[in-house]
Structure formats: structure tokens, C-alpha cells
Design an enzyme around this catalytic site. Sequence first.
Site, PDB file in Angstrom:
ATOM      1  CB  ILE A  61      -0.949  -0.012   1.223  1.00 31.87           C
ATOM      2  CG1 ILE A  61      -1.828   1.245   1.253  1.00 31.87           C
ATOM      3  CG2 ILE A  61      -0.185  -0.148   2.522  1.00 31.87           C
ATOM      4  CD1 ILE A  61      -2.869   1.224   2.378  1.00 31.87           C
ATOM      5  CB  SER A  62       1.060   4.169  -2.237  1.00 29.32           C
ATOM      6  OG  SER A  62       1.174   3.458  -3.445  1.00 29.32           O
ATOM      7  CD  GLN A  63       6.118   8.229   1.572  1.00 30.31           C
ATOM      8  OE1 GLN A  63       6.483   8.138   0.402  1.00 30.31           O
ATOM      9  NE2 GLN A  63       6.809   8.878   2.484  1.00 30.31           N
TER      10      GLN A  63
END
Length: 666
Positions: A61-63
Site C-alpha cells: 500500500i503506497s506511502q
Amino acid sequence: MRDEEQQRHRMVEVQIARRGVRDPVVLAAMRTVPRERFVGAGMEEFAYADSALPIEADQTISQPYIVAAMIEAAEIGPDDCVLEVGAGSGYAAAVLGRIAGTVFAIERHETLARLARERLAALGYSNVEVRIGDGTVGLPEEAPFDAILVSAGGPDVPRALKEQLAIGGRLVVPVGEPGSQTLCKVTRRSAGRYEEEDLGAVAFVPLIGAQGWAEDGSRAASNHLAGASRKRSLPEMIAEAAEPLPAFDDPAFGRLFDRFADRRVVLLGEASHGTAEFYRARAAITRHLVEHHGFTIVAVEADWPDAAAIDRYVRHRPGREAAEPPFQRFPEWMWRNTEVAALVAWMRGHNDGIADPDRRAGFYGLDIYNMRGSIAAVLDYLDRVDPEAAQVARERYGCLTPWQRDPATYGRSALRRGYAECEEAVIAQCRALLARKLDYAREDGDSFLDAAQNARLVASAERYYRIMYYGGAESWNLRDRHMFETLQNLLDAKGPDAKAIVWAHNSHIGDARHTDMGAVRDELNIGQLCRERFGREAALIGFGTHTGTVAAATDWDGAMEVKRVLPSRRDSYERLCHDAGTPRFLLDLSPGRHEALRRRLAEPRLERFIGVIYRPETELWSHYSQAVLPEQFDAYVWFDEAQAVTPLGPEHRARGTVPDTYPFEE
């Protein structure tokens, strides 16, 4: 406000708004979506960390900042129809669902798509639909889209996605080779005209599909660039600039660092506290600078009273017998190891041939932790030179005695019993000792320096252990300011021509302004303070490795373990150095050297930090942080594979490895 809501609000304020995301609609959406519902099982406590996190199907899951920045760049309105490519766990789609009229999210992993649907449905996102398929070809049946966001990096902008934009539509997509990606914004101005804008460096997983990368990492057949000229890769540029390192005992090793011999302070880092190669390299550099370039201060990330016992040994100074061997405080392996023992023995031998005590190289501690040892040192000194002052000091320090053995507990007690309970007393004692400087210095300058620094340490340590329970940057900043001030006091005491070598972790000696420490968490460090004070007269040299073993613990106060270091992540600086193919090298990052490489490396990337604790199972969010390497350091020392340090034990004295008078062992 619930704890999760507080964490979301802090995440938005610290990680997103402070970094330049200004759209109030985007910030409001980020405050609303519960990120803990979209991370992998067991990762909930890290949901609001400033990093990507693992999810199912070996994806991430992206930053949070990247999600917000991409959505802001896409300029999404409330009536827009949006396509997200690479739905993952559904988090970015949920944020988009708070802003846009309709959201289609496409995901190639069936498991992820199913879980994303379930999460979004449970949270009531009726305007978000998740499809399974190849995101690089988009969803032509639902086109045109007012905005398209792509959460993976392709070799270039997929043609199909450009064609599915509405006139005036915006496409935000990472493009480029792994390790040198940029975020590209494409705006469709007419049927055949597109405008492109470079939004800066990013690091994403590969975009797999017919118009992206193939599963084996090559370009997909339908996406080759006909006639494109080949651009040198970053690893190739690093390999060209890298200066191979000889053996540690080869005089040529030290000579490679002659370029920094004119500096007032040379700071030598380490990417972990428990790696033998870092200690051996720093020892070789230190020996060369001491022997050939007049450096007389070796200042380390260790407690002052413990280092003072070593200093008396290496400089042949008389002094009291320590109540216990130095460096008993955890973690012992940082300084009680065979590499440091060899350096200490060398320093003693080197000093033995120098008649003038002021020209002998000394060993000093910069750190703040050993409050108990510092109090004992101050009282011992005063007992000898001013018994009446010693009695006053005992009364002042009395309020601290319950916490001397475990000073961290003092912070908890101070919060209950009053913030400044001991602060005035210990500062008064520090001032009283310093006020007698001229009188005491006439008797014994070295002893005065030792006692005065211990008094400063007690005052700083009291504040440190009191504020550490607030969290945030305050306790870190107090500690690093104390270490810098100790270094400054040493330089002042030794005279205008004194030069110092500092041993500390990369997180302390790399300029914090060019890492997440300064950019996000408002933390400073010794490296930043040295640059601000000394300018070009300070050299900041970082160290790194790709894999191997390390001495570390699993928990604070845990036993030392020899752990396997995971191979570096492909979106990290370490992987670029590994891919350069040179096993050991010095990379000069000074301005004016290798400027083309410096510009390419100036794109922020992940950098690994291993301290006392190493947890490979949570490595991404426990041990990686964003940094800009050529601004953080003046040079970088690389060992592709490294080994754990060997702690000292009774067997070393039995084998004669250390002399009978050696201060590390009883």
C-alpha cells in the site's frame, strides 16, 4: 476524538500538509479514510507510519504522502469519472471515492481485487467499483475519464491510457527504469495533443501488463520504443565513479581519505551498530588521519564516563579505578568488540611515542545516557578538589538517585511529580562547577574537562529522560544537540588547531535536512549542526551494505543475536550500489565531483537504517526512510556484503588478544 482519528489528523498535518499538499479537499479526504482498514493483517499499528506497507499477494500500500500528492496533481472535481490503475488494497480508491463522482479501480491480482471490494463495501463506498484485469490497457468500455492515476511504474506512459482521457483530462503515472522513476502528469489538450509535466522523483513497484513491463522485468513486447537511444543507468554511473577499496591494513585504504584531511571535523557513519566492516573501515581511516594529519580527538556515540576510562588508558593518564568496566550499558557489542579493542590498543601504542600529552590522541564519548556514571564522576572529582562543594552537589543530585540505574523511569516519575523537579538543581550544579573553572583548571586541566562535561551531561540527561515520553522530535533533538555541544567543547578545550573524528550512526552524521528526519519529523542531528557551524570544514561520510549478517537485538534490552540482513530493496540507494557490481568502494559525493551522477542521485529514495534493534520481518517500515544521498553525505563507503561484529569476552584475555591492563574487561 478516537486514537485512530488523532493519528490520521497527525499524519495529514506532519506527513502531507507540511510537504506541500495544499488542496483542502484532498486533505479532508485523507483525514477521513481509515488506513488501518486497508493494510495487511497485523500491520494495523503501523497504518499511519510515513511509509509503504505490505499487503496481500506480496504487494504494498503506497506511502500516504504519495497518494495525496498524486490525487492533488490529478485535479479531481466532485463530478469527475476517475480510473485508478493498480487498486491494491483499495486505499487510494477509497480516498478518490471521497472526492470524485465515480471511481473505477482496476487490479490484476484477483485476491487483492476481491479484498478491496469487501473493504470498500464494508465502509460504504458505493461510488467505487473494482475490476480485475490488465491496468495498462485501461477500461475502454468506461472511457473517457476525467482523471487516471497509476499506482505502479511503467517504462513510459501507456498509449491506451492516454487515449482514454477526456479532452482536458489528467493522467498521473510513474515512468522510467526501476531506481530512476519520475512522476509524469499528462494533460490531453485536444484529440491528438498532450502536454507532459515532470513532478519529480518517485519509487514504485513495476507496472506489469501489455503496455508496461513483462513479468521478467523486460519491456512488454507491445511497448518497445523504436529507435530509442540507450541512457546510462544509475548503477552504471555509480560503477564509473566508484573508487575500489583495498584491504583494511593496506596503507592505500587510509590514503583514499586524504581528500578530507584538511577538515576540522570528519564524521564517519555506519548503517548499523553491529557490522564489523564499518568498524574496521572507520578504524583504518582514523589511524591514518591521526598518524599523518594531526587529528587528536576521536569522539564516539558513547557515554562520556565510559569513554573517559578508555581515554585514560590510551593517553597513559593516571586516574581512579572504575567501579565497573566501561560500556556495561546495553548494547555492549557497540564498543566492547574486537574491532574497537584493536583501535584502542593502536592508539595507546601510538601515544606511547609522543612526549607531549597535548599532542596525544584521545578517546571521548558524546552521548547522554549514562547519568549514573556521570553523577559518580562529578562527585568523585569534587571530593578530591573541593569536599564542601561535593556535599552541596550530593544534596542537589539526591533527587535523581532513585532513577540512576534505570534513568528512563525518571521520565515517567517526572511527568507525575512535576516537570522541573530536578532541572534547576542539576543546572545549578553544572553552573557552579563551571564557575570554578579557573580555580580547578590550575590544578588539572584534563580532570576539569572531564568533570565539567559530566556536569553538563547530568543536566542534559535529566531533561532528556523527562521529555522522551512526550515522543516526537524534542528528545532526539536534545540528545543530538548535547552530542554536538560536547564535540564543540572538546574542540574549544584542545585549541584552534584541534581536529576531530566522530564515529556515530548514519542517522546522526548524515545531514538531517535531507532525510525524512528533518523534512517530515523536524529532527536535527550532529551532521546538520556541524555543517551549519563549520561549513566546508566538516566532512560527512556515510556507510552502507546490501546484505550479510549483523549483531543486533529483537527488543530493547534484549540479548545480542547474529541476524541475517535482508538483501536491500530494489527502490533503495543500497540496491543501486549493489547493482553497480563493485563489492567495496568509496563514492565521492562532494559538489563539483561527478555532477551528472549527483543530479541523478538527488531524486529521493529509500535508505536503510539498522540500529540496536533489527527486525527483518518488518524491515520496510522499521528500517527504511526517504533520503537524498548526495546532500546527506559528502562521501559514501560501500560494502556489498558485511559480517557481524565479534563482542569481547573472557576468551580474548585468555588468548592474550587484549593486554592485562586493558580497560574493557575486569
